[in-house]
Design a protein around this motif. Structure first.
Motif: not given
Length: 310
Positions: A238-241, A182-190
């Motif tokens: 998200y597209v950038d990720l 999962m991308a964009g989880l709480p507390g996480e960066t790229e």
């Protein structure tokens, strides 16, 4: 022109035609729901455990409904079962054996994907899956993040090492493993997301599902979002990720999904998460504009493989 290795491509190369996955709700439970680990569940999990909403019907009845729907418009395809909701290997091995017997009896079923947790597997269950006799078997495991701190925030109830052990054991039994990230989880960066991806790619996996985080109604994540304690990633973010992630993924890895698929009525935000086709188009255009493709920084630097198709 496709710029990544899709599940549809995988199936057409193996079987010469489209293979349709049919989601089935086997009324499974989860140790993170029944009190064994917790009753709260993961903070992003909805009340149906990502099920189809047909859990009140038998597997055969669900199968017939979906198969009739698909064959009404195109009967030149194959079908495989997807045990999707909650943790389908949870409980005694004899329950899993009964489920596999039911799946094998479904008319025209040529394969099986099993969604579950890493802490709901053992040698006996892996042997049952490996020996079930269907030509196409996928084991789908939720990793979400390789960060133990993040997993604790998600209330997962296990650590990343548990997932690594499960993947190694499944591969030793000859099973194809698809990990969910999962991308964009709480507390996480790229950086955190890409570190989880690299961690997953070091394991003997055959597939990946990449999900943007969205906010489902009735979840702990929804409460955090409503209180302003969580902001899901924006569409461009998200597209950038994905543009950062796909080049790192070797071409052999099958990408089962690049965007989450909210159930009808559950999505609170962001609104763009409901535009699945549009987001996929954005990812394709962004990759093309940046001259990127899956594996271009891994095993296929000289150009997009023609067999990606499209």
């Amino acid at each position: 022109m496709l710029l990544w290795h899709t599940l549809a491509t995988w199936f057409r190369r193996r079987y010469g035609k489209r293979v349709q996955k049919i989601p089935l709700d086997a009324r499974s439970s989860c140790p993170n729901r029944d009190g064994t680990l917790s009753r709260a569940g993961c903070i992003f999990c909805n009340a149906d455990g990502s099920g189809s909403g047909l859990g009140g019907l038998t597997l055969a009845e669900q199968w017939r409904i979906w198969r009739d729907k698909y064959t009404a418009t195109d009967d030149d395809r194959l079908f495989m079962a997807y045990l999707q909701a909650f943790s389908n290997t949870y409980g005694p091995a004899k329950r899993l054996a009964r489920l596999l017997d039911e799946v094998r009896s479904l008319p025209g079923c040529m394969g099986l994907a099993v969604g579950t947790r890493a802490d709901c597997l053992d040698r006996e269950k892996l042997a049952l899956l490996a020996g079930c006799g269907l030509p196409e078997i996928w084991l789908e495991l939720g990793l979400q993040s390789a960060s133990d701190a993040t997993l604790a925030r998600l209330n997962r109830g296990h650590d990343a090492a548990c997932v690594a052990r499960a993947v190694q054991a499944a591969a030793a039994h000859g099973l194809q493993v698809c990990l969910h990230l999962m991308a964009g989880l709480p507390g996480e960066t790229e950086r955190d997301f890409l570190a989880s991806l690299d961690w997953a790619l070091a394991l003997p996996i055959a597939g990946l599902k990449l999900h943007n985080v969205y906010v489902p109604r009735g979840t702990a994540l929804a409460a955090a979002w409503a209180a302003g304690r969580y902001l899901p990633p924006g569409r461009d973010e998200y597209v950038d990720l994905l543009c950062a992630a796909l080049p790192r993924i070797p071409s052999r890895i099958v990408l089962h999904r690049l965007q989450a698929d909210p159930a009808p009525g559950e999505l609170l935000g962001p609104a763009w998460a409901a535009d699945k086709r549009g987001v996929i188009t954005d990812i394709r255009r962004a990759l093309a504009a940046r001259n990127l493709w899956q594996g271009c920084r891994a095993d296929v630097p000289d150009g997009r493989p023609d067999w990606y198709g499209g």
